[in-house]
Design an enzyme around this catalytic site. Structure first.
Site, short mmCIF file in Angstrom:
data_model
loop_
_atom_site.label_atom_id
_atom_site.label_comp_id
_atom_site.label_asym_id
_atom_site.label_seq_id
_atom_site.Cartn_x
_atom_site.Cartn_y
_atom_site.Cartn_z
CG ASN A 9 -1.72 1.20 1.44
OD1 ASN A 9 -1.79 2.04 0.54
ND2 ASN A 9 -2.36 1.32 2.59
CE LYS A 11 -0.30 3.21 4.71
NZ LYS A 11 -0.23 3.30 6.15
CB SER A 213 4.86 -1.71 12.10
OG SER A 213 4.42 -0.38 12.38
P1 PGA Z 1 2.59 0.35 7.64
O1 PGA Z 1 1.14 0.51 7.01
O2 PGA Z 1 3.17 -0.93 7.09
O3 PGA Z 1 3.36 1.57 7.19
O4 PGA Z 1 2.43 0.29 9.12
C1 PGA Z 1 0.31 -0.60 6.78
C2 PGA Z 1 -0.98 -0.17 6.14
O5 PGA Z 1 -1.50 0.90 6.49
O6 PGA Z 1 -1.52 -0.87 5.26
#
Ligand code: PGA
Length: 253
Positions: A9, A11, A213
């Site tokens: 993802n 984002k 994470s």
């Molecule tokens: P992160 O995000 O791996 O940066 O914690 C996971 C997600 O929001 O899908």
């Protein structure tokens, strides 16, 4: 057997050139990773660029959101058919950032899930509790409510196509990963819920990803849990080496 699935993802990150480069790097090395499904979910404005960089290879293309209506006067929104048109196979729905920053409700997520399935997309439907909810011992209840409302009204053959992502909100982007035992416990609860609402056979086929994470250093242990079928990876999916190392961790199990 459930096929492991690792989805990135991205984002609201990267520019167009960086997105194409990252997709190209992942696509070039994805061939080494048979026996699992890989996907990347770039910002929607880069879906076409990233789709071209993946160029029909094994890495799937996914979006991070969509609107439930098919077409019309919905300024700023994107339909499921538009995502299909751009070559998407997946769409992340109900991500905690959309629920908590943008106020998306279970009911809205449900409409999107139904529209995505009707268009032939595979929804990656996210559920997860807040830190206060976990500390108050409400994790099971929150997950059950989100599951029942966000995935309401799906007949067996649609439920079978859904991918669920368990993403504890306190673990997203915080570096504070759930322990493998915490993840396994919720994943098993989700599977029992699917079994109760549908049947045991269906519960055994639905893939449940962990997110929050995940990085190369903790992926293999998380992914070794019996009911953890893959990962939805945020920050660590922005580096090809790290993302592929996470996928390699899934492969080993
Ligand atoms: P992160 O995000 O791996 O940066 O914690 C996971 C997600 O929001 O899908």
């Amino acid at each position: 057997m459930r096929r492991p699935f690792i989805a990135g993802n991205w984002k609201m990150n990267l520019n167009r050139r960086e997105a194409a480069t990252l997709a190209g790097s992942i696509a070039r090395r994805a061939g080494e990773l048979a026996h699992l499904d890989l996907a990347v979910c770039p910002p929607s404005v880069y879906l076409e660029t990233v789709g071209a960089a993946l160029s029909g290879g094994p890495v799937g293309l996914g979006a991070q959101n969509m609107y439930h209506e098919a077409a019309g006067a919905f300024t700023g929104e994107i339909s499921a058919a538009m995502l299909v048109d751009l070559g998407c196979r997946y769409v992340i729905l109900g991500h905690s950032e959309r629920r908590h920053i943008l106020g998306e409700t279970d009911e809205q997520v449900n409409r999107k899930v139904l529209a995505a399935l009707a268009a032939g997309l595979t929804p990656i439907a996210c559920v997860g509790e807040l830190l206060e909810e976990r500390e108050a011992g409400q994790t099971g209840e929150v997950i059950r409510r989100q599951f029942d409302r966000s995935l309401a009204g799906l007949p067996d053959e649609q439920m079978r196509r859904v991918v669920i992502a368990y993403e504890p909100v306190w673990a997203i982007g915080t570096g504070k990963v759930a322990t493998p035992q915490q993840a396994q416990e919720v994943h098993l609860d989700l599977r029992k819920l699917i079994s109760a609402r549908y049947n045991q056979g269906l519960a055994q086929t639905v893939r449940i990803l962990y997110g929050g994470s995940v990085k190369a250093a903790n992926a293999a242990e998380l992914l070794s849990q019996a009911d953890v079928d893959g990962a939805l990876v945020g920050g660590a999916s922005l580096k090809a080496d790290e993302f592929l190392a996470i996928a390699a961790g899934a492969q080993r199990n």
